[in-house]
Design an enzyme around this catalytic site. Structure first.
Site, PDB file in Angstrom:
ATOM      1  N   TYR A   1       7.372  -4.340  10.835  1.00  0.00           N
ATOM      2  CA  TYR A   1       6.805  -5.264  10.416  1.00  0.00           C
ATOM      3  C   TYR A   1       7.783  -6.401  10.788  1.00  0.00           C
ATOM      4  O   TYR A   1       7.232  -7.592  12.116  1.00  0.00           O
ATOM      5  CB  TYR A   1       6.282  -5.884   9.722  1.00  0.00           C
TER       6      TYR A   1
ATOM      7  N   GLU B   1       1.561   1.956  12.634  1.00  0.00           N
ATOM      8  CA  GLU B   1       1.328   0.787  11.815  1.00  0.00           C
ATOM      9  C   GLU B   1       1.942  -0.944  12.638  1.00  0.00           C
ATOM     10  O   GLU B   1       3.373  -0.876  12.955  1.00  0.00           O
ATOM     11  CB  GLU B   1       1.108   0.084  10.211  1.00  0.00           C
TER      12      GLU B   1
ATOM     13  N   ARG C   1      -6.425   5.486  12.479  1.00  0.00           N
ATOM     14  CA  ARG C   1      -5.919   6.180  11.417  1.00  0.00           C
ATOM     15  C   ARG C   1      -6.160   6.071   9.933  1.00  0.00           C
ATOM     16  O   ARG C   1      -6.813   4.403   9.704  1.00  0.00           O
ATOM     17  CB  ARG C   1      -4.533   5.630  11.617  1.00  0.00           C
TER      18      ARG C   1
ATOM     19  N   HIS D   1      -1.088   7.711   1.317  1.00  0.00           N
ATOM     20  CA  HIS D   1      -0.798   6.788   0.739  1.00  0.00           C
ATOM     21  C   HIS D   1      -0.260   6.104  -0.670  1.00  0.00           C
ATOM     22  O   HIS D   1      -1.656   4.899  -1.059  1.00  0.00           O
ATOM     23  CB  HIS D   1      -2.100   5.322   2.399  1.00  0.00           C
TER      24      HIS D   1
ATOM     25  N   GLU E   1       5.122   5.666   4.348  1.00  0.00           N
ATOM     26  CA  GLU E   1       6.156   5.124   3.758  1.00  0.00           C
ATOM     27  C   GLU E   1       6.448   5.516   2.562  1.00  0.00           C
ATOM     28  O   GLU E   1       6.628   5.040   1.277  1.00  0.00           O
ATOM     29  CB  GLU E   1       5.826   3.696   3.888  1.00  0.00           C
TER      30      GLU E   1
ATOM     31  N   ASN F   1       6.176   2.113  11.176  1.00  0.00           N
ATOM     32  CA  ASN F   1       5.680   1.117  10.975  1.00  0.00           C
ATOM     33  C   ASN F   1       6.068   0.421  11.166  1.00  0.00           C
ATOM     34  O   ASN F   1       7.096   0.863  10.700  1.00  0.00           O
ATOM     35  CB  ASN F   1       5.263   1.838   9.748  1.00  0.00           C
TER      36      ASN F   1
HETATM   37  O1  IFM Z   1      -0.892  -2.754   3.685  1.00  0.00           O
HETATM   38  C1  IFM Z   1       0.796  -2.363   4.145  1.00  0.00           C
HETATM   39  C2  IFM Z   1      -0.252  -0.955   4.033  1.00  0.00           C
HETATM   40  O2  IFM Z   1      -0.547  -0.578   2.931  1.00  0.00           O
HETATM   41  C3  IFM Z   1       1.366  -0.059   4.463  1.00  0.00           C
HETATM   42  N1  IFM Z   1       2.075  -0.846   4.961  1.00  0.00           N
HETATM   43  C4  IFM Z   1       2.443  -2.238   5.391  1.00  0.00           C
HETATM   44  C5  IFM Z   1       1.407  -2.913   5.321  1.00  0.00           C
HETATM   45  C6  IFM Z   1       1.775  -4.520   4.730  1.00  0.00           C
HETATM   46  O3  IFM Z   1       1.794  -5.142   3.779  1.00  0.00           O
END
Ligand code: IFM
Length: 459
Positions: free
Chosen positions: A285, A365, A67, A111, A156, A283
């Site tokens: 985290y 992500e 990606r 992006h 995002e 995405n």
């Molecule tokens: O690096 C970023 C990415 O560009 C978008 N999502 C989160 C990642 C980590 O912060």
């Protein structure tokens, strides 16, 4: 699909080569004080010149997909008007190199690198930007749609709207809640118009998607239930409802009428945002903890923001609103200070599936920054990253076992790269990059991921 992800500005470098125009991130990073270590993406990982070696590295890892994002200012340097064929050719060569290695390309159109001339005309607060985006989408669909099976409109949009126009910790660095809400709508509109343009320009088999950074929102106490509803609206439903159902959440519109009258939403717009997609990128985290904006919480806040490199440990205003605060959470943490809680990813996937059962998902992500450097033996022993990835992959597996349709997993990131306002101070890669000479070295996590891919799952 087993992949890794990157983004143009974070890895490419070559910002002034082959006709590329300036983007808001070129402008922003060259303003003193915007990036914590004073660095820029001018050279980044030099992927623009090293892409062939990087694709060879991907093949060595056994990736089945990659990606990447396309820099709008490489393809349409002024944001509208003339197409720069030298810029498009770079992506064409990259795609061919991937296909030669049986790696499926997954391209994102946006992006975060808006052409600067469009920002000069108001950027995402200007409705015209959505129309320019659709023109750009059509150019890419025509040029690459024959070889790129899935094209994603946005990565995002929450970050573009709220970090870009409310907290201002991302380009273009605007700090105005009303502007951030207008930006959300124009991003959603651009998605709908762009998706339509992609359908018209890609082959009939072409797939269209959008990637959202959806949040698992929790309150500090039961008294924060309304703040949770509000932030869920602002972080999740303000995107998912128009994009997947064709309307904006009424509760959120009512909440924020003191900030905006929403007059930028024209009749028929929400239906335009609801262009059909084939797959939704997620995405993820870390979970989000919030509290209502009481006088006590306001007094504790120190003026810093969510995702602010200077952020202290106290409450930070939730971008886009004055009704809720983002609260510090208990560890364990990654080097970003983000709480590690893999089970929350299962929770998120089950929720998205329950709310929107018809749309297949992919994790576009997931990953972690840690302060890793090669040891005396030259190897990066990043056991903490392996733990993070193992935990989250296992969480995805749990969701699949419960019936969620997850089509792929893309680790962020293939290699260490330019982490926006954090510059090069945070390393997310499974491949280490020596920024002095560009050398790539597989971290232990890359070897581990290679084995996971070969086994098509965790052992
Ligand atoms: O690096 C970023 C990415 O560009 C978008 N999502 C989160 C990642 C980590 O912060």
């Amino acid at each position: 699909m087993w992949g890794t992800a990157t983004a143009a500005y974070q890895v490419e470098g070559a910002v002034a080569e082959d006709g590329r125009g300036p983007s808001i991130w070129d402008t922003f990073t060259h303003e003193p004080g915007r990036v914590i270590d004073g660095t820029t993406g001018d050279v980044a990982c030099d992927h623009y010149h090293r892409y062939a070696d990087d694709v060879a590295l991907m093949a060595e890892l056994g990736l089945t997909s990659y990606r990447f994002s396309i820099a709008w200012p490489r393809v349409v340097p002024a944001g509208s008007g003339a197409v720069n064929h030298a810029g498009l050719d770079f992506y064409s060569r990259l795609v061919d190199a991937l296909l030669d290695r049986d790696i499926e390309p997954l391209a994102t159109l946006y992006h975060w690198d808006l052409p600067q001339p469009l920002q000069d005309a108001g950027g995402w607060t200007n409705r015209e930007t959505a129309l320019r985006f659709a023109e750009y989408a059509e150019v890419v669909g025509r040029a690459l749609g024959d070889r790129v099976p899935t094209i994603t409109t946005f990565n995002e949009p929450w970050c573009s709207a709220f970090l870009g126009y409310s907290s201002g910790v991302h380009a273009p660095g605007v700090t105005d809640n009303a502007s951030s809400l207008a930006a959300v709508h124009h991003l959603n509109l651009a998605h709908g118009l762009g998706a339509r343009a992609l359908r018209a320009s890609m082959p009939a088999s072409g797939r269209v998607s959008i990637t959202l950074n959806l949040a698992v929102v929790r309150g500090v106490s039961e008294g924060d239930a309304d703040a949770v509803r509000h932030v869920d609206g602002l972080a999740n439903r303000i995107f998912t409802e128009p994009v997947l159902r064709g309307h904006y959440p009424q509760d959120l519109l009512a909440d924020l009428r003191h900030i905006t009258d929403w007059s930028f939403i024209h009749d028929g717009d929400a239906a335009t945002c609801n262009a059909p997609i084939d797959v939704l990128g997620v995405n993820y985290y870390s979970p989000t903890l919030v509290a209502a904006a009481t006088p006590e919480i306001r007094a504790q806040a120190d003026g810093r923001w969510v995702n602010d490199p200077m952020s202290a440990d106290g409450p930070t205003p939730f971008p886009g609103t004055d009704l809720a605060y983002s609260m510090p959470q208990a560890g364990p943490y990654t080097a970003m200070g983000w709480r590690i809680e893999p089970g929350s990813l299962t929770e998120l996937l089950l929720r998205v599936h329950a709310d929107y059962p018809d749309v297949p998902l992919m994790i576009t992500e997931n990953g972690a920054a840690f302060a890793d450097e090669p040891g005396a033996d030259g190897v990066v022993h990043d056991a903490d990253r392996i733990d993070y990835l193992r935990g989250h992959l296992s969480a995805v597996h749990d969701a699949i076992a419960k019936g969620v349709d997850v089509r792929g997993y893309y680790c962020w990131s293939l290699m260490d790269n330019f982490e926006w306002a954090w510059g090069f101070s945070k390393r997310f890669g499974i491949v280490h990059v020596d920024y002095a000479d560009g050398t790539r070295t597989l971290k232990h996590s890359a070897r581990w991921y290679r084995d996971v891919i070969a086994a098509n799952g965790l052992d």
